[in-house]
Design a protein around this motif. Structure first.
Motif, mmCIF file in Angstrom:
data_model
loop_
_atom_site.group_PDB
_atom_site.id
_atom_site.type_symbol
_atom_site.label_atom_id
_atom_site.label_comp_id
_atom_site.label_asym_id
_atom_site.label_seq_id
_atom_site.Cartn_x
_atom_site.Cartn_y
_atom_site.Cartn_z
ATOM 1 N N PHE A 62 -5.526 2.132 -4.368
ATOM 2 C CA PHE A 62 -4.923 1.312 -3.319
ATOM 3 C C PHE A 62 -3.977 2.163 -2.478
ATOM 4 O O PHE A 62 -3.191 2.950 -2.996
ATOM 5 N N VAL A 63 -4.079 1.997 -1.182
ATOM 6 C CA VAL A 63 -3.156 2.645 -0.245
ATOM 7 C C VAL A 63 -2.528 1.545 0.594
ATOM 8 O O VAL A 63 -3.238 0.643 1.075
ATOM 9 N N ARG A 64 -1.215 1.609 0.732
ATOM 10 C CA ARG A 64 -0.532 0.573 1.529
ATOM 11 C C ARG A 64 -1.112 0.530 2.934
ATOM 12 O O ARG A 64 -1.426 1.568 3.515
ATOM 13 N N ARG B 8 -4.985 7.959 7.027
ATOM 14 C CA ARG B 8 -4.276 9.234 7.208
ATOM 15 C C ARG B 8 -4.689 10.221 6.128
ATOM 16 O O ARG B 8 -4.040 11.238 5.929
ATOM 17 N N GLY B 9 -5.711 9.876 5.369
ATOM 18 C CA GLY B 9 -6.180 10.807 4.340
ATOM 19 C C GLY B 9 -5.533 10.620 2.969
ATOM 20 O O GLY B 9 -5.799 11.395 2.057
ATOM 21 N N VAL B 10 -4.697 9.596 2.828
ATOM 22 C CA VAL B 10 -4.020 9.389 1.537
ATOM 23 C C VAL B 10 -5.037 9.020 0.458
ATOM 24 O O VAL B 10 -5.031 9.575 -0.647
ATOM 25 N N GLY B 11 -5.936 8.096 0.805
ATOM 26 C CA GLY B 11 -6.953 7.679 -0.164
ATOM 27 C C GLY B 11 -7.819 8.858 -0.577
ATOM 28 O O GLY B 11 -8.095 9.060 -1.756
ATOM 29 N N GLU B 12 -8.201 9.650 0.391
ATOM 30 C CA GLU B 12 -9.026 10.818 0.084
ATOM 31 C C GLU B 12 -8.278 11.776 -0.845
ATOM 32 O O GLU B 12 -8.841 12.283 -1.818
ATOM 33 N N GLY C 289 -18.630 -6.908 -0.970
ATOM 34 C CA GLY C 289 -18.193 -7.219 0.399
ATOM 35 C C GLY C 289 -17.182 -6.225 0.957
ATOM 36 O O GLY C 289 -16.863 -6.264 2.150
ATOM 37 N N ASN C 290 -16.651 -5.331 0.109
ATOM 38 C CA ASN C 290 -15.662 -4.367 0.597
ATOM 39 C C ASN C 290 -16.384 -3.164 1.215
ATOM 40 O O ASN C 290 -16.454 -2.071 0.661
ATOM 41 N N ARG C 291 -16.919 -3.405 2.397
ATOM 42 C CA ARG C 291 -17.752 -2.406 3.083
ATOM 43 C C ARG C 291 -16.972 -1.151 3.440
ATOM 44 O O ARG C 291 -17.485 -0.042 3.373
HETATM 45 C C1 LIG Z 1 -10.017 2.282 0.561
HETATM 46 C C2 LIG Z 1 -8.650 2.913 0.756
HETATM 47 C C3 LIG Z 1 -8.109 3.332 -0.609
HETATM 48 C C4 LIG Z 1 -8.808 4.131 1.642
HETATM 49 O O1 LIG Z 1 -7.533 4.737 1.759
HETATM 50 P P1 LIG Z 1 -7.124 5.525 3.094
HETATM 51 O O2 LIG Z 1 -5.845 6.236 2.800
HETATM 52 O O3 LIG Z 1 -7.166 4.637 4.247
HETATM 53 O O4 LIG Z 1 -8.331 6.559 3.161
HETATM 54 P P2 LIG Z 1 -8.491 7.814 4.119
HETATM 55 O O5 LIG Z 1 -7.443 7.846 5.161
HETATM 56 O O6 LIG Z 1 -8.668 8.990 3.237
HETATM 57 O O7 LIG Z 1 -9.893 7.446 4.766
HETATM 58 C C5 LIG Z 1 -9.932 6.354 5.676
HETATM 59 C C6 LIG Z 1 -11.339 5.912 5.834
HETATM 60 O O8 LIG Z 1 -11.645 5.055 4.757
HETATM 61 C C7 LIG Z 1 -12.347 3.915 5.260
HETATM 62 N N1 LIG Z 1 -11.551 2.721 4.993
HETATM 63 C C8 LIG Z 1 -11.800 1.966 3.912
HETATM 64 N N2 LIG Z 1 -11.017 0.884 3.895
HETATM 65 C C9 LIG Z 1 -10.200 0.945 4.970
HETATM 66 C C10 LIG Z 1 -9.169 0.102 5.473
HETATM 67 N N3 LIG Z 1 -8.852 -1.055 4.857
HETATM 68 N N4 LIG Z 1 -8.497 0.491 6.547
HETATM 69 C C11 LIG Z 1 -8.820 1.662 7.158
HETATM 70 N N5 LIG Z 1 -9.802 2.482 6.740
HETATM 71 C C12 LIG Z 1 -10.508 2.133 5.650
HETATM 72 C C13 LIG Z 1 -12.658 4.163 6.691
HETATM 73 O O9 LIG Z 1 -13.925 4.776 6.783
HETATM 74 C C14 LIG Z 1 -11.579 5.122 7.071
HETATM 75 O O10 LIG Z 1 -12.014 5.954 8.072
HETATM 76 P P3 LIG Z 1 -11.233 5.922 9.473
HETATM 77 O O11 LIG Z 1 -9.816 6.246 9.170
HETATM 78 O O12 LIG Z 1 -11.935 6.929 10.278
HETATM 79 O O13 LIG Z 1 -11.402 4.504 9.950
HETATM 80 C C15 LIG Z 1 -7.653 1.963 1.455
HETATM 81 O O14 LIG Z 1 -8.208 1.527 2.645
HETATM 82 C C16 LIG Z 1 -7.260 0.745 0.638
HETATM 83 O O15 LIG Z 1 -6.330 0.800 -0.172
HETATM 84 N N6 LIG Z 1 -7.954 -0.363 0.884
HETATM 85 C C17 LIG Z 1 -7.633 -1.608 0.227
HETATM 86 C C18 LIG Z 1 -7.916 -1.548 -1.265
HETATM 87 C C19 LIG Z 1 -9.296 -1.052 -1.564
HETATM 88 O O16 LIG Z 1 -10.279 -1.396 -0.916
HETATM 89 N N7 LIG Z 1 -9.359 -0.242 -2.610
HETATM 90 C C20 LIG Z 1 -10.596 0.284 -3.122
HETATM 91 C C21 LIG Z 1 -10.985 -0.570 -4.254
HETATM 92 S S1 LIG Z 1 -12.617 -0.176 -4.793
#
Ligand SMILES: CC(C)(COP(=O)(O)OP(=O)(O)OC[C@H]1O[C@@H](n2cnc3c(N)ncnc32)[C@H](O)[C@@H]1OP(=O)(O)O)[C@@H](O)C(=O)NCCC(=O)NCCS
Length: 161
Positions: free
Chosen positions: A70-72, A78-82, A107-109
């Protein structure tokens, strides 16, 4: 974790407290591993990943499961999830894991897109199955007499899970 619970809609049964989490994750034999992403300047928590490891499976290698990611909202894209998943991947390799697995809420596309971009892929070989507490209690309490005598536990066929 509460944020993820709200996102995945199980807040009504969410029971994790700070105390319980500390007790479970920071003891000598932790029940999970938590990796956090923080803002260097403010020390603010931006996101987290929780993993659990199955010590071995058919190939004697551990399986690491990404239980939560989970990322806030304000810190997304911003690449935090990556960075979190990269850290988890390095941890998995460090313990000799043969695989990393996780579930994505139907559904979490966006999450699917995110994982695919990092090299993950949907596993079609296995279909997730489970029993909730009620089903467990029912099975324990009411064995079906007609079946329980004839149904023996199947020999394991070296399944992945
Ligand atoms: C999925 C998640 C962890 C990705 O974290 P992040 O820090 O946004 O990831 P990054 O910045 O490394 O990559 C972003 C990319 O992830 C994808 N993405 C997935 N969910 C997204 C969201 N809710 N918002 C924005 N981008 C999302 C997009 O392709 C995005 O690309 P973009 O920035 O070009 O639009 C984060 O969106 C999140 O916490 N979502 C809610 C919880 C969730 O879905 N957790 C995964 C459970 S299986």
């Amino acid at each position: 974790m509460r944020g993820l619970a709200a996102f995945e809609k199980y807040l009504d049964v969410f029971a994790v407290t700070e105390r319980e989490l500390a007790r479970r994750a920071f003891r000598r034999s932790p029940q999970c591993r938590i990796t956090v992403a923080e803002d260097r300047a403010s020390d603010e928590l931006l996101g987290y990943a929780v993993t659990v490891a199955t010590p071995f499976t058919y190939d004697l290698k551990p399986t690491v499961t990404l239980k939560e990611l989970f990322v806030r909202k304000v810190s997304r894209s911003r690449g935090v999830g990556e960075a979190l998943v990269r850290a988890v991947a390095a941890q998995a390799l460090a313990v000799g894991a043969g695989r990393l697995k996780w579930d994505v809420l139907a559904g979490n596309r966006r999450a699917e897109e995110f994982y695919r971009r990092l090299g993950g892929q949907r596993v079609r070989k296995w279909i997730p199955w489970g029993m909730d507490e009620r089903a467990l209690a029912k099975l324990r309490g009411h064995p079906s007499p007609s079946r329980s005598r004839s149904t023996r536990p199947q020999k394991s066929r070296g399944r992945e899970k």
